[in-house]
Design a protein around this motif. Sequence first.
Motif, PDB file in Angstrom:
ATOM      1  N   VAL A 444       0.853  -1.189   0.000  1.00  0.00           N
ATOM      2  CA  VAL A 444       0.000   0.000   0.000  1.00  0.00           C
ATOM      3  C   VAL A 444       0.894   1.246   0.000  1.00  0.00           C
ATOM      4  CG1 VAL A 444      -1.807   1.263   1.243  1.00  0.00           C
ATOM      5  CG2 VAL A 444      -1.756  -1.262   1.288  1.00  0.00           C
ATOM      6  N   ARG A 445       0.475   2.203  -0.788  1.00  0.00           N
ATOM      7  CA  ARG A 445       1.264   3.440  -0.845  1.00  0.00           C
ATOM      8  C   ARG A 445       1.357   4.083   0.546  1.00  0.00           C
ATOM      9  NH1 ARG A 445      -1.185   7.115  -5.484  1.00  0.00           N
ATOM     10  NH2 ARG A 445       0.022   8.609  -4.249  1.00  0.00           N
ATOM     11  N   ASP A 447       1.304   7.083   1.456  1.00  0.00           N
ATOM     12  CA  ASP A 447       0.435   8.216   1.739  1.00  0.00           C
ATOM     13  C   ASP A 447      -1.008   7.808   2.003  1.00  0.00           C
ATOM     14  OD1 ASP A 447      -0.020   7.333  -0.798  1.00  0.00           O
ATOM     15  OD2 ASP A 447      -0.153   9.338  -1.692  1.00  0.00           O
ATOM     16  N   ARG A 448      -1.268   6.499   1.993  1.00  0.00           N
ATOM     17  CA  ARG A 448      -2.638   6.030   2.256  1.00  0.00           C
ATOM     18  C   ARG A 448      -2.850   5.866   3.751  1.00  0.00           C
ATOM     19  NH1 ARG A 448      -5.155   7.493  -2.242  1.00  0.00           N
ATOM     20  NH2 ARG A 448      -4.234   6.530  -4.116  1.00  0.00           N
ATOM     21  N   TRP A 452      -6.354   1.510   5.158  1.00  0.00           N
ATOM     22  CA  TRP A 452      -6.099   0.786   3.894  1.00  0.00           C
ATOM     23  C   TRP A 452      -5.133  -0.379   4.135  1.00  0.00           C
ATOM     24  CZ3 TRP A 452      -6.153   3.337  -1.456  1.00  0.00           C
ATOM     25  CH2 TRP A 452      -7.284   4.153  -1.599  1.00  0.00           C
ATOM     26  N   ARG A 453      -4.094  -0.113   4.943  1.00  0.00           N
ATOM     27  CA  ARG A 453      -3.132  -1.180   5.208  1.00  0.00           C
ATOM     28  C   ARG A 453      -3.803  -2.352   5.945  1.00  0.00           C
ATOM     29  NH1 ARG A 453      -0.188   3.494   5.558  1.00  0.00           N
ATOM     30  NH2 ARG A 453       1.782   3.485   4.359  1.00  0.00           N
TER      31      ARG A 453
END
Length: 987
Positions: A444-445, A447-448, A452-453
């Motif tokens: 996951v990026r 900056d997310r 999200w992770r």
Amino acid sequence: MAKEPASIPKEPEVQESMDYAFLKRTGIDEIQEIAGDIWTDYNEHDPGVTILEQLCFAITELSYKTGMSVEELLYARRRERFEGKDNGFFTPDKAFPSAPISIVDYRRLLIDYLYPDVKNAWLEPLESGAFGVNMSGLYEVSLILNDYGRGNRQRVQQRAFQLLNANRSLCEDFERIRILLPLKLSIRGDIDVDPQFMVEGVMAEILYKVALAITPHVPFLSRQDLEERGHSVDEIFNGPRPKHGFVDLEALKYTGDRANWVSIHPARVVNIIRDVPGVDRVSNLEVGMHLAQHRLPEGFQLVEKFKGDDIHDGYYIGAKTAKMPRGHKAVKIRSPRRDLPIQMYAIRDEESVPRGFFPTLDVDAVLANNYISCTVEGLAYEPNYENVRKNLERLQSEELTQYQHPIAYPEHNPRPQRTAREISYYYSIQNQFPEIYGIGEYGVRKDRPLEWRTHARHLKAYLYFFEQIMANFLAQLTNFYKLFSLKDEVDRTYFNQFAEIPNAHLLLRPGQDEDDVVDALDNIGLEYDPITNRRNRSLDHMLARFGEEFLSEAYHAIMRNGIEENQQRYEQELIRAKLRFMRGVVELGRDRGRGPDYLSYDGGDNPADLVNHSTALQKRLALLFNMKDSQEVSMAGSIRNHEDVAFSKKAKAKGKKAAFTFSAKDQDVLTSVLNDGLSRQNFEIRENPKKEGEFQIFFKALSGKGSGGAVYSAESRDQCESAVTAFIRKVRDLNADSEGFHLVEHVLLRPVGSAMHTWFLVYEGRIFLETQVTEDMELDYEFRDALLNRGTEADNYLTTGSPEEGYTLVLTDEDGTIIAYRDGYLDETSAERERDRIIKLIPKLEDEKSGVIIRKEQHIPKGALLADDFYSLQITAILPAWPVRFRNDKFRALFEQMLKLSVPAHTSVNCFWLDLAEMGDFEKVYMDWRAEKAKLKPRQPWLDELSWCLVIMLKYFADPNDDLVVGELFGLRDKHGLSMKFVNEGE
């Protein structure tokens, strides 16, 4: 109708498991069925559909690898190779052939294995053996030899006898092997040859094809030839394993079922010659025999033809047994030199060839006497016969050059293209998801948000469950070869591997690594892996591939007493038994109907010095019942030869090694010891009250008079305890060593010796002299001449003997050999008085009216005089009755049932369970008989006497009160030193 053009289909057919569209469509249908109320969006953008698409794509890869060739999967390149010796897969040349079963199989065996000596072979079933003994299962063998073998007829006969005995079926044998003699036929005629052809080549072709027509040839074929004819692999290898080539069955059947021949008809020869390229015309053709000497072949006679009553119409040669047509009569040949000039004599059309002969073309006579006259465009042509022979030899050599060496059967050596790692490699579907899912290599990026992770890890863990199943599937596919291994130990049947997914560490607990996951997977797999059950099932599968079935329930019943009530241990024993069976499955299937090769028996008592000639039948039963299969070692001897165990009242000799000594009156001591000696509680150790420092062992299982004494003594209690432990092991070994069986084929007990004769000097019904028993059938004139030359002189007689044994009058030859004798005289005077009378009688032999004659008497072996059909298709199993398992009635019933199921269906089976004394008597005679039977030239009539003794013993085991047994047993018992007695004998 127009031919349909070749094309590539738009939608080629594929397996459903490799059809991505089918898998996706089926998956969506299942989802709609289960969750149709809460999930309504099935478009491409839906994450659930995306996951389904990735799973379907992965399944197609699993299916693709599953569809690889079995050879590629089994023999993939790996560190531990799947060796042929360690698995149950066999090449066709090992798996399909069988021992000879039919007459055609025996013929193929003889032609192939005795190449190049034997050209053709026949087997003819006989209805009776020597001395007219009626029986089934006997054959007479007839062989035609090539030129290579004719100079070694005796050697070829011996090789054929050994080959047939090594491959004979149970309860079958070969009465005689005869070599057929060539009956040479010639052809005579005129041929006109096309000028475009070379005459010598045409003549060679004519001789070659006529020779093949008179004596058909049985060629060898290659595997490729048979495949081109449309034969499958199992059909090609059906029957005995080929050695030099595949015998052409069509040609073999064309030569007939029996060695009965008729001479070729001239019209057929004409048609053969006309078909030869270059022949324009054939005329005046005759078939006959060229007499190289002034004599006719055995079985033929010269016949004269007449037209009407007295018009002579020539001569021809005909068989003596054939009926002559009207107007034909046999010529009485007084002077062969005058009445039989050397020339060619015509032979009657399709005349029967006498027994023992086969027709063949006499090429030498045809060429040497110019019996084929050639013309080219009406002009006589004198061929170069040397060139004719060379062309003929070239044609004949073409039959042999291709198959002069044994066939090479290469070992199975697969060359797989892939490694085991390539097959087991699993590429995670998480690598193929769009990056927005965050479960790929890049995650996951940064900056997310954290949520999200968290969701990505949840999805990764959710998918990992399915991916681990698919990775395990590939591990199972890569390692399933171990299920077909014949090694004793297989540590697992379920296989797994760690599913390598991107960023797998995100799913692990702190301090965990991939090795911990692998260990956990192994533990889970072993916990739910029924190894023994699955191993048993895989072995059953391999046995079923050969049409075999290991009777597990029967084995359980057999081994129940020998194995503790432990299911796991029983299954391990069952696996080991199946492995032993599977390792020998080729032999057990191929030779299941083969009898033992009695010529291979070496004799003796040491198993290491003997050839193990146990049959597949014996090995099959021995594997099933977990017993030895060797017939060479005496089962009674296994008990009697143990120096440290004695079953008698006699005390051990002073100074000898201490032994266990058991005794009891009116009790079967051996049976009690072998049964109760396996339990420690039946032994009691006490200190000797009469001798300080000595301890004794008492066996409590014996009872009655003489059973109360100590069976062993030692200096300490510990020594006695150790002795008991060692003795229990000894009893276990004694039981195992005693377990076995002998198989006796009745057909091998038939009398096989030559007819024996005695000649007598007889006057007025009284015998005055007699010869010794001899095989010589032509002694009539020799005996007569010896009597006339030596019997009229008193000095040629001797009187031997004593008053206790009586006296014998002997007529001797010049070198002291016995011509004739007469015994039973009370004193020398009586013998000399008889001698003087004989001297006066002998000259009267020359007067036919004197009444003094020579009489011959043939001695028929007793084995030929049985009233019942004892020898036909019968087999008897002889088993010891004393081992523990063998005393169980259910065990006996099961063994007899399995034996009857294992032998050919047409064979009758008997089983006799003998005690130690009976087994000792039987083995004493049986081992002597086997040693004598193994000789190519056994001593006679000794072999027939041993066979007769075995016949009486088998009848005794069946019915001791049989009239024949009652009449014969006493004499045989004294002659062979047996201890067998009738039930009431000695009371």
